[in-house]
Design a protein around this motif. Structure first.
Motif, short mmCIF file in Angstrom:
data_model
loop_
_atom_site.label_atom_id
_atom_site.label_comp_id
_atom_site.label_asym_id
_atom_site.label_seq_id
_atom_site.Cartn_x
_atom_site.Cartn_y
_atom_site.Cartn_z
N ASN A 17 0.84 -1.19 0.00
CA ASN A 17 0.00 0.00 0.00
C ASN A 17 0.88 1.24 0.00
OD1 ASN A 17 -2.66 -1.23 0.24
ND2 ASN A 17 -2.02 -1.84 2.29
N GLU A 19 1.66 5.11 1.08
CA GLU A 19 1.37 6.00 2.19
C GLU A 19 0.65 7.25 1.66
OE1 GLU A 19 1.84 5.67 5.41
OE2 GLU A 19 2.79 3.68 5.31
N VAL A 20 -0.47 7.59 2.28
CA VAL A 20 -1.21 8.79 1.88
C VAL A 20 -1.45 9.65 3.11
CG1 VAL A 20 -2.34 7.74 -0.12
CG2 VAL A 20 -3.42 7.59 2.13
N PHE A 24 -6.11 12.98 2.41
CA PHE A 24 -6.64 12.18 1.30
C PHE A 24 -8.03 11.65 1.63
CE2 PHE A 24 -7.11 8.02 -0.87
CZ PHE A 24 -7.09 8.46 -2.18
N ASP A 253 -6.71 2.15 -6.19
CA ASP A 253 -7.19 3.44 -6.69
C ASP A 253 -6.77 3.57 -8.15
OD1 ASP A 253 -7.23 6.32 -7.34
OD2 ASP A 253 -7.71 6.57 -5.21
N ARG A 256 -4.86 6.84 -9.20
CA ARG A 256 -3.49 6.91 -8.71
C ARG A 256 -2.66 5.71 -9.14
NH1 ARG A 256 -3.18 10.28 -3.72
NH2 ARG A 256 -1.29 9.11 -3.27
N GLN A 258 -2.50 2.94 -7.52
CA GLN A 258 -1.82 2.53 -6.29
C GLN A 258 -2.82 1.86 -5.34
OE1 GLN A 258 -0.53 6.49 -5.17
NE2 GLN A 258 1.61 6.06 -5.73
N ILE A 260 -4.43 1.39 -1.68
CA ILE A 260 -4.70 2.24 -0.52
C ILE A 260 -5.27 1.37 0.60
CG2 ILE A 260 -5.92 4.26 0.35
CD1 ILE A 260 -4.08 4.98 -1.94
#
Length: 383
Positions: A17, A19-20, A24, A253, A256, A258, A260
């Motif tokens: 995952n 990092e956000v 977000f 996502d 993105r 990516q 999450i």
């Protein structure tokens, strides 16, 4: 992430995952649902207070049921395709995959159906009645999300209605009072709702899981699963997952590109209020409605404790669209029988309607027309 049909290697979905920042999550909340679904593949929705209360009641009922003996739970293991192969229960009822999870698939049934659900254990809320009410609430959330997407894309509401389960009456505002539960054996009830046509069995389902989150190794010690459920997409049109008490749901996502850890983020940002929100994401059957979307890949990663997850899966009717599973043929036959009994018809771009309802509706229209004409005539003659 590109996956070719039939070529899904084992490593898919094991990517870490990203990092956000906490902001977000606020961005997701502020984003319109339709935009999130069409660009990311998923969206966050806030649950109304009555839905949160209903969810809390069913969570208690589910945990109480899972705490019962295996013998008691096995009474509800109906329609198990092949227990020797750990085949999950795909139609309705309880099933277990030893060492991994136990599961209960719940269909909405109209009054008169013979499908059964558990009752109340140890003074906790009634499993069957709270489950069916939660089904109805989450079904309405799915319908609202689909309507928002349809509005954005210029899709007629009829295009949605013709491929999903029909609603007989929306009595959810009455709480569980419109849901009838008849005890057939101790703690076993036939549960029927006015939300569905009498004897109708739904295509969509409430799918609930209890992940044990540990397994016994060869040396007798315990270890955690790397992933409780590997990366996959659901077969339905939309899935709704209220944020679980023990976070584990990850989503891919699409904007993105990516992964999450969405439930972990929700717990971090919302604290004790994490139950206020649910995740909604596309399943494979969105293709029947729009090709402007993509099914959302998701997974359940390693958790710090055993995890209960409550998932609503809105599926397209096997009468209107192609069957996906073996049980869909059984389901289609049952639904057609009900349609014939209640004189229902399924027309192109038209939801299920009762033929017997047409005459009263037309009569009302005629009477109103006569009254309007008479009123207009009296007004003109006495003006």
């Amino acid at each position: 992430m590109s996956i070719k049909l039939g070529e899904q290697p084992q490593w898919v979905g094991l990517e870490p995952n990203v990092e956000v920042p906490d902001s977000f999550f606020d961005e997701l909340i502020a984003e319109p649902v339709a935009r999130s679904l069409l660009t990311r593949g998923y969206a966050l929705v806030e649950l109304p207070r009555d839905v949160r209360r209903n969810y809390a009641d069913f969570a208690l009922a589910l945990k109480a049921f899972c705490e019962q003996s295996q013998e008691e739970k096995a009474r509800f293991a109906t329609m198990m395709p092949d227990s020797t192969k750990w085949s999950p229960n795909q139609f309705h009822g309880y099933s277990k995959m030893e060492g991994l999870k136990e599961q209960y698939m719940i269909r909405l049934t109209g009054k008169g159906s013979d499908l059964c659900l558990p009752g109340s254990y140890n003074g906790n809320p009634h499993f069957g009645k709270t489950a069916i009410l939660l089904y109805e609430h989450l079904d309405l959330i799915c319908r609202d999300c689909l309507s928002q997407v349809a509005f954005d894309l210029g899709i007629r509401q009829e295009e949605i209605d013709r491929i999903i389960d029909p609603i007989f009456k929306d009595n959810t505002q009455d709480g569980p009072d419109h849901i009838k539960a008849d005890e057939v054996e101790p703690h076993m009830y036939r549960v029927g709702s006015n939300y569905a046509y009498p004897e109708y069995v739904s295509t969509s389902l409430l799918d609930v899981f209890h992940y044990f989150n540990s397994f016994t190794k060869a040396d007798g010690s315990f270890d955690k699963f790397t992933n409780n459920h590997n990366s996959h997409s659901d077969s339905g049109i939309l899935t709704v997952v209220p944020i679980a008490d023990v976070p584990g749901l990850d989503v891919f996502d699409q904007s993105r590109q990516q992964w999450i850890a969405l439930e972990v983020l929700a717990h971090k940002v919302l604290g004790q209020n994490f139950r206020n929100y649910a995740v909604v994401f596309w399943g494979d059957s969105h293709q029947y409605l729009t090709t402007d979307a993509e099914a959302c890949m998701h997974r359940v990663s390693k958790c710090h404790d055993e995890r209960y997850s409550i998932v609503f899966k809105m599926r397209t009717s096997p009468i209107a669209t192609a069957p996906r599973y073996q049980e869909d043929y059984v389901l289609a036959a049952a639904q057609l029988k009900v349609m014939d009994k209640h004189k229902l018809t399924l027309g192109k771009n038209v939801p299920l309607i009762a033929r017997d309802d047409i005459i009263p509706i037309l009569s009302t229209v005629v009477v109103l027309g006569v009254l309007i004409f008479a009123g207009r005539y009296l007004y003109l003659t006495h003006k």
